[in-house]
Every structure is written in C-alpha cells, then in structure tokens.
Scaffold this active site. Structure first.
Site, PDB file in Angstrom:
ATOM      1  N   GLU A 125      -6.109  -4.801   2.547  1.00 48.44           N
ATOM      2  CA  GLU A 125      -5.792  -4.386   1.177  1.00 48.44           C
ATOM      3  C   GLU A 125      -6.488  -5.283   0.156  1.00 48.44           C
ATOM      4  O   GLU A 125      -6.981  -4.808  -0.879  1.00 48.44           O
ATOM      5  CB  GLU A 125      -4.278  -4.396   0.970  1.00 48.44           C
ATOM      6  CG  GLU A 125      -3.541  -3.399   1.872  1.00 48.44           C
ATOM      7  CD  GLU A 125      -2.480  -2.631   1.131  1.00 48.44           C
ATOM      8  OE1 GLU A 125      -2.836  -1.665   0.431  1.00 48.44           O
ATOM      9  OE2 GLU A 125      -1.306  -3.018   1.262  1.00 48.44           O
ATOM     10  N   GLU A 145       0.276  -0.609   8.687  1.00 51.28           N
ATOM     11  CA  GLU A 145       1.614  -0.356   8.155  1.00 51.28           C
ATOM     12  C   GLU A 145       2.297   0.858   8.772  1.00 51.28           C
ATOM     13  O   GLU A 145       3.483   0.810   9.113  1.00 51.28           O
ATOM     14  CB  GLU A 145       1.536  -0.204   6.633  1.00 51.28           C
ATOM     15  CG  GLU A 145       1.348  -1.526   5.882  1.00 51.28           C
ATOM     16  CD  GLU A 145      -0.085  -1.992   5.830  1.00 51.28           C
ATOM     17  OE1 GLU A 145      -0.342  -3.039   5.208  1.00 51.28           O
ATOM     18  OE2 GLU A 145      -0.965  -1.308   6.414  1.00 51.28           O
TER      19      GLU A 145
END
Length: 271
Positions: A125, A145
């Site tokens: 990210e 995730e």
C-alpha cells in the site's frame, strides 16, 4: 548523513542536498508499521513538501526488507518517545498521512520507492502511494488482506485499479497472493527490477535525474495529475493550463532555454 531531528525510533530521515531519504527501521519486526514509524513518515512527507530546496524523496526499508505491513498492536500503542507522543496528538490522522493515503496531504514532490525483500500488505500500500518504484529481483509484493478477511485500508482497493489494468489489479486484490518483482513489472506496478541489494542505488539514480529537472515543472506535473484525476478531458485541460502557464513564464523556464542554447547544464532555482 546525520538523521534529521524529525526522525523517530522506527523512521530515519536524512537529507543530502535536494534529496531526502526516508528509511523505515524496525528490523526486528521486518519494518512492520508502528506509531513511531507512521509519525515519522507523516513528518517526513510534510518536511519534503515544506522545504524549498528539497526536490524529491526516497522511501526504503532497513535490513534488506521494505515493510511487512501493519502491526496492529504497535499501531494502537502510544509511543514511549516524548516527541513522537506529542506529534501523534498534533497530526490529524497521522496513520493515513504516514501511509500516503490522505490525498490532501500527499507530498508536493515525487517520492521514489526502493524495495528489497518483503513489501506486503501495508508495504505494498505504501508502494502504491509513491510515484516511481524500484524493486529488487527477489522482492515479494502483495495485498494479503482478503485472505485474512481484512480490507486494504491504505487505499489500494481504489488506487490499484487506477494504476494498472483492471484484471491485474483484481488478481492482486481478490486472491491475496504474493507477487514477484517480475510480475509487478509486467503489470506496470513498478518501473524497474534490479539485482538484490541495488534497489536504493537505483532509486537514488532516478531521484538525481528528477533533481536535474526544473522543480517548478516537476511539481506542476504532479499537481496536475492529482487535481485532474477523474475529470473530463476539457475540464482537465483548463486546470492543466492554469497550473502550466505560470511554469512556462518562470525564471527557471528562461534558464532552461538559455542553458540549451549555450550547451551547458541548467541551474534551476525554483522560481
């Protein structure tokens, strides 16, 4: 180089001329995100934006690892460092600012990412929030995730499909699998793959090329991209003109033309 005073126990910030290098340094946890790290990152991005002589930043990790993602316990635990504790209370949403998620406070200057080892979950990210990206050939990327029934809160569910083709983005997001450096290059997620141990040197080379350009022009290009994202072309061109014409009329632009005619390197001063 001596670390700048805004450095924290988990984030080392150093300046060499026009370039600021930001090193995530929590090696015992593979540089997993913590309050000390995120506050340091948030302060680093603000410093890069505010300092007139800084033209580009580099983000990397210490000890042969970029960042293994979030450490929820460490991120939720107040720092024991007095300055970090104070800054964590002063900076609104320091988590998002540190993660380069807050579009309103992104650095106004380019950030070059230098990845060795793991850059997974929050590490990927962070990479997605940078502008130019170099990865070592054995690096591992990925947004894990979904595999853990979590959500990529750093913004990748929005940003990734805007940066690379949809099918590639969904492969990364929905399978939660790891991605090799070669795959990341083929997807267009990164700019260069280099031999292990050379990512920082390659990032430095790219950063130096950025510093050779007119700083007003570089910042205006970055700003134009961000402000016109999602706009119809006609509207975007109006915004682009409003940002671009002052650059065309700047002293740096005159210097660029003069240096070209005189066959010498230009000396840009940012005005």
């Amino acid at each position: 180089m001596e670390p700048l005073p805004i450095s924290t126990p988990h984030c080392r910030i150093e300046r060499d001329g026009h370039i600021v290098t930001v090193t995530m340094d929590r090696q015992e946890a593979r540089n997993a995100l913590s309050t000390d790290m995120l506050v340091g990152l948030a302060d680093a991005w603000q410093y890069i934006s505010d300092e007139p002589e800084v033209r580009v930043g580099i983000l990397t990790g210490a000890g042969g690892t970029f960042c293994a993602g979030a450490d929820l316990k460490a991120m939720g635990t107040p720092s024991t460092d007095p300055r970090v504790l104070k800054r964590s209370q002063e900076i609104p949403d320091f988590h998002w600012k540190g993660l380069l998620r807050d579009s309103g406070s992104l650095p106004t200057k380019p950030i070059v990412c230098a990845v060795e080892g793991y850059a997974v979950a929050g590490g990927t990210e962070l990479l997605v929030g940078t502008d130019l990206r170099v990865v070592a050939e054995s690096a591992t990327l990925g947004l894990f995730e979904a595999r853990r029934a979590l959500f990529p809160m750093g913004g990748s569910a929005v940003r990734l499909p805007r940066q690379i083709p949809y099918a590639f983005a969904m492969d990364v997001l929905l399978t939660g699998r790891s991605i090799t450096a070669t795959e990341a290059l083929a997807m267009g997620l990164v700019n260069r793959v280099v031999p292990d141990g050379q990512a920082l040197d390659a990032a430095r080379e790219i950063a130096e090329r950025v510093t050779e350009c007119g700083p007003l022009a570089v910042q205006a290009i970055l700003r134009t991209y961000r402000e016109t994202l999602g706009m119809p072309e006609a509207q975007a061109l109006q915004v682009s003109d409003g940002i671009g014409w002052p650059v065309i009329g700047s002293e740096d632009a005159k210097e660029g033309s003069l240096a070209f005619r005189e066959k010498r390197p230009p000396v840009y001063r940012g005005h």
